[in-house]
Design a protein around this motif. Structure first.
Motif, mmCIF file in Angstrom:
data_model
loop_
_atom_site.group_PDB
_atom_site.id
_atom_site.type_symbol
_atom_site.label_atom_id
_atom_site.label_comp_id
_atom_site.label_asym_id
_atom_site.label_seq_id
_atom_site.Cartn_x
_atom_site.Cartn_y
_atom_site.Cartn_z
ATOM 1 N N SER A 34 46.922 36.318 49.423
ATOM 2 C CA SER A 34 45.464 36.197 49.399
ATOM 3 C C SER A 34 44.954 35.960 47.980
ATOM 4 O O SER A 34 45.414 36.592 47.029
ATOM 5 N N ALA A 35 43.989 35.048 47.860
ATOM 6 C CA ALA A 35 43.317 34.808 46.585
ATOM 7 C C ALA A 35 41.940 35.452 46.531
ATOM 8 O O ALA A 35 41.223 35.287 45.539
ATOM 9 N N PHE A 36 41.560 36.203 47.572
ATOM 10 C CA PHE A 36 40.279 36.906 47.552
ATOM 11 C C PHE A 36 40.348 38.064 46.552
ATOM 12 O O PHE A 36 41.176 38.967 46.691
ATOM 13 N N TYR A 37 39.462 38.054 45.540
ATOM 14 C CA TYR A 37 39.363 39.208 44.654
ATOM 15 C C TYR A 37 38.676 40.325 45.430
ATOM 16 O O TYR A 37 37.582 40.136 45.976
ATOM 17 N N PRO A 38 39.292 41.530 45.483
ATOM 18 C CA PRO A 38 38.757 42.587 46.351
ATOM 19 C C PRO A 38 37.661 43.442 45.726
ATOM 20 O O PRO A 38 37.319 44.493 46.277
#
Length: 243
Positions: A34-38
């Motif tokens: 995943s490249a979503f910054y959490p």
């Protein structure tokens, strides 16, 4: 050990990628990649979509829970079941704006530390707007204008922004690596991610950044607020260099 490989830490320019769903349910969706910054450190999470089976699931939040990254879908969108191959895509405008904003805050931090010796006591950001608090006893005449001018000088200098990871002991031997009044790096973190605006600011940080200061654009110091004895809040806005 996280089940999700953090592509956002590998390549901050990545916007689309392929992944497989490991888990999905009330807590959200866990991907193998995943490249979503959490979210974290004052930086909000990314938004975007997962494309699968001819449908899309809009992602409106992302959270790190324990070691796992959970993607939170819009509540009316379908959940891809475990084992589903998906195509992930970030909302590019939001991510890029947050990268510019976060790097701009590091420039602000570096300038205020260098010129006034003040440490950060708090901060928060939204795309192209942010605040940062400092343990600054007094505000000298012309402070707002001087900080803004110094920040924009550093942006025009096109300083390279490097990201690397060091063992904890090695990282903490770097001078002034913690630019906050309180060390916020948990004791159990053994590898420390360092964001280095070469020649200006080097500090522990987990967020996403542009590759050089010129990519930030222009910083405007909108307001300086007194938040109590010895504490000052600076509000900034990020604009294009031509503004």
């Amino acid at each position: 050990m996280s089940r999700t490989h953090r592509l956002d830490l590998d390549d901050q320019t990545l916007r689309e990628w392929d992944a497989v769903v490991l888990d999905s349910g009330p807590d959200g969706i866990v991907l193998d990649r995943s490249a979503f910054y959490p979210g974290g450190g004052g930086q909000p999470p990314d938004h975007g979509v997962l494309l699968w089976g001819g449908v899309q699931t809009r992602i409106v939040d992302a959270r790190k829970t324990g070691d796992d990254v959970y993607l939170v879908p819009l509540d009316t969108d379908p959940l891809p079941p475990p084992g589903t191959a998906v195509r992930g895509a970030l909302e590019d405008d939001r991510r890029t704006a947050l990268m510019r904003t976060h790097s701009g805050l590091h420039v602000l931090c570096g300038v205020v530390f260098r010129d006034f010796g003040a440490l950060v006591t708090g901060g928060n950001m939204e795309p192209l707007n942010a605040r940062m608090d400092f343990n600054l006893e007094a505000v000298p005449p012309g402070f707002k204008e001087a900080v803004e001018a110094a920040c924009n000088t550093e942006l025009r200098a096109d300083r390279r922004i490097d990201v690397r990871t060091l063992p904890r002991d090695e990282a903490f031997r770097l001078p002034d690596i913690i630019r906050t009044a309180t060390n916020l790096v948990p004791d159990d973190v053994k590898e420390v991610r360092i964001v280095d605006i070469v020649g200006l600011d080097q500090q522990a940080d987990g967020g996403t950044h542009v590759a050089s200061t010129s990519q930030v654009g222009r910083i405007s110091v909108v307001k300086v607020e007194n938040k109590g004895k010895g504490f000052r809040r600076l509000r900034i806005a990020i604009g294009d260099a031509s503004d």
